[in-house]
Design a protein around this motif. Sequence first.
Motif, mmCIF file in Angstrom:
data_model
loop_
_atom_site.group_PDB
_atom_site.id
_atom_site.type_symbol
_atom_site.label_atom_id
_atom_site.label_comp_id
_atom_site.label_asym_id
_atom_site.label_seq_id
_atom_site.Cartn_x
_atom_site.Cartn_y
_atom_site.Cartn_z
ATOM 1 N N TYR A 158 0.829 -1.215 0.000
ATOM 2 C CA TYR A 158 0.000 0.000 0.000
ATOM 3 C C TYR A 158 0.860 1.262 0.000
ATOM 4 O O TYR A 158 1.699 1.463 0.875
ATOM 5 N N TRP A 159 0.621 2.090 -0.995
ATOM 6 C CA TRP A 159 1.331 3.350 -1.152
ATOM 7 C C TRP A 159 0.456 4.261 -2.011
ATOM 8 O O TRP A 159 -0.324 3.767 -2.835
ATOM 9 N N PRO A 160 0.514 5.575 -1.821
ATOM 10 C CA PRO A 160 -0.308 6.457 -2.649
ATOM 11 C C PRO A 160 -0.170 6.107 -4.140
ATOM 12 O O PRO A 160 0.954 5.825 -4.584
ATOM 13 N N PRO A 161 -1.298 6.010 -4.871
ATOM 14 C CA PRO A 161 -2.609 6.578 -4.540
ATOM 15 C C PRO A 161 -3.549 5.666 -3.739
ATOM 16 O O PRO A 161 -4.749 5.907 -3.724
ATOM 17 N N ALA A 162 -3.035 4.617 -3.091
ATOM 18 C CA ALA A 162 -3.914 3.781 -2.272
ATOM 19 C C ALA A 162 -4.569 4.636 -1.188
ATOM 20 O O ALA A 162 -3.932 5.503 -0.601
ATOM 21 N N GLY A 217 -7.473 4.525 2.308
ATOM 22 C CA GLY A 217 -7.792 3.647 3.431
ATOM 23 C C GLY A 217 -6.673 3.566 4.444
ATOM 24 O O GLY A 217 -5.611 4.188 4.297
ATOM 25 N N PRO A 218 -6.877 2.772 5.488
ATOM 26 C CA PRO A 218 -5.921 2.731 6.610
ATOM 27 C C PRO A 218 -4.597 2.060 6.292
ATOM 28 O O PRO A 218 -3.586 2.349 6.932
ATOM 29 N N THR A 269 2.059 1.368 18.093
ATOM 30 C CA THR A 269 0.683 1.512 17.615
ATOM 31 C C THR A 269 0.620 2.428 16.401
ATOM 32 O O THR A 269 1.610 3.049 16.001
ATOM 33 N N ASN A 270 -0.566 2.530 15.830
ATOM 34 C CA ASN A 270 -0.834 3.589 14.865
ATOM 35 C C ASN A 270 -1.008 4.880 15.663
ATOM 36 O O ASN A 270 -0.940 4.878 16.897
ATOM 37 N N HIS A 281 -8.840 11.298 2.781
ATOM 38 C CA HIS A 281 -8.414 11.315 4.173
ATOM 39 C C HIS A 281 -8.655 12.688 4.797
ATOM 40 O O HIS A 281 -9.120 12.795 5.937
ATOM 41 N N LYS A 282 -8.359 13.738 4.056
ATOM 42 C CA LYS A 282 -8.566 15.088 4.596
ATOM 43 C C LYS A 282 -10.039 15.356 4.853
ATOM 44 O O LYS A 282 -10.405 15.988 5.851
ATOM 45 N N GLU A 283 -10.897 14.880 3.961
ATOM 46 C CA GLU A 283 -12.335 15.061 4.164
ATOM 47 C C GLU A 283 -12.808 14.260 5.376
ATOM 48 O O GLU A 283 -13.665 14.715 6.141
ATOM 49 N N ALA A 284 -12.235 13.075 5.559
ATOM 50 C CA ALA A 284 -12.589 12.258 6.732
ATOM 51 C C ALA A 284 -12.228 12.983 8.025
ATOM 52 O O ALA A 284 -12.987 12.950 9.000
ATOM 53 N N ILE A 285 -11.070 13.646 8.038
ATOM 54 C CA ILE A 285 -10.651 14.410 9.221
ATOM 55 C C ILE A 285 -11.650 15.529 9.514
ATOM 56 O O ILE A 285 -12.028 15.772 10.669
ATOM 57 N N LYS A 286 -12.103 16.201 8.468
ATOM 58 C CA LYS A 286 -13.091 17.279 8.639
ATOM 59 C C LYS A 286 -14.381 16.737 9.249
ATOM 60 O O LYS A 286 -14.964 17.348 10.149
ATOM 61 N N ILE A 287 -14.832 15.601 8.760
ATOM 62 C CA ILE A 287 -16.070 15.001 9.260
ATOM 63 C C ILE A 287 -15.908 14.594 10.731
ATOM 64 O O ILE A 287 -16.815 14.777 11.544
#
Length: 429
Positions: free
Chosen positions: A10-14, A16-17, A228-229, A313-319
């Motif tokens: 997993y690496w951008p543009p992937a 998810g976590p 941890t994460n 991811h940025k939109e998820a942070i906003k939410i």
Amino acid sequence: MLKVLIITYYWPPAGGPGVQRWLKFVKYFRDFDIEPIVYVPENPTYAIEDKSLHSEIPEGLTVLKKPIFEPYKFAQFFSKKDTKTISKGIITNTGKQSFIQKLLLYVRGNFFIPDARKYWVNPSVKYLKKYLSENKIDTIITTGPPHSIHLIGKELKNRLNVNWIADFRDPWTTIGYHDKLKLTKRSSSRHKTLEKEVLTNADHITVTSFTTKKEFEQITHQPISVITNGYDFEKIEKTKVDEQFTVSHIGSLLSGRNPINLWKALYELTKERSDFAAMFQLQLVGAVSEDVLASIKEAGLSNFLKLQGYVSHKEAIKIQRSSQVLLLIEIDSEETKCIIPGKLFEYIVSKRPVLAIGPKDADISKLIAETNSGHFFEYHEGRDIKSQILQYFKFFEEGKLVSNVSNIEKYSRRELTKSMSEVIKKVND
């Protein structure tokens, strides 16, 4: 400065976590005198993408790529929907699986061991063996899932005797979906054999939870560190908290993450309190299984449901920052006690109250208590869940609903990278 080769699927543009952990380590490694080099597939099939993550990649980073053969591309000829769903980790309850789903799971579990990315192992070993012989690399790091990535590390260790750290973002044979792969006894034994070979040959093992460390200590005597994460300091504009009483879950909701008592409690509150019904909204952001949607509909919550689908991811942070309450739901099983999802730390730093539901003695319950970030409940605690939501709602009406978190600094991505750097330096001593 130590040079480290990180081998990851997993690496951008992937999206998810799966991509977050090592993208963030790479972002901060140079602060601790470590120069990262990343090896990734050239043509991967990612279930979800988030092109905005390209901006997180450090300038001047060396990224090596080699083509990968992805069997999922051919499986799409049978059913594109089922293939994409399974690749996201959303497995329908056994009784509701179609013939195609059952077939795909059987093939995935028994023909692709340890997983469908196994065909990247041999060409990667050949390519990296040459690269390592021509370039001074102090340590290699493999991260899984997919756990086939660890087989690349195992082979390079055997052939070149390089320093090798195996990083497990999730466990292997005890991961929640493993027993749903319709494994034969022979296939199950093969998984366990490979798991043991990786755990006993790596120079150091890193895991994301305390329970996984205990589990692996029964298999190997090699040193194991829990890293941890965590959370990062995201540069986004200030977000206003919702005027509605939004209860939000961000991330995939698998079939097993289906807390019937939560849906029931929310429905009862909408019937018992008109003020709650007027302000309440259940917001689900990300992939949601049909089983979960059916349970929500059956509970009578359809009119309160807002489905967002996958967001950046940025939109998820906003939410997260705008929601009134954040839901964290883990599968109710012994195997999932060890899961500490990365989003928990992002939830915590958003300073919105966390309502978590999961198995008894889950690692997430300890972290929530340690950071004073919310409340944890087991699946059967319906009345307690209802009482807590009502308490949150009363604070919301009074304009006092906040999360007074504490003890979170050690979970910043930079501090965690410092810990990972110390492991790397220890392996090189």
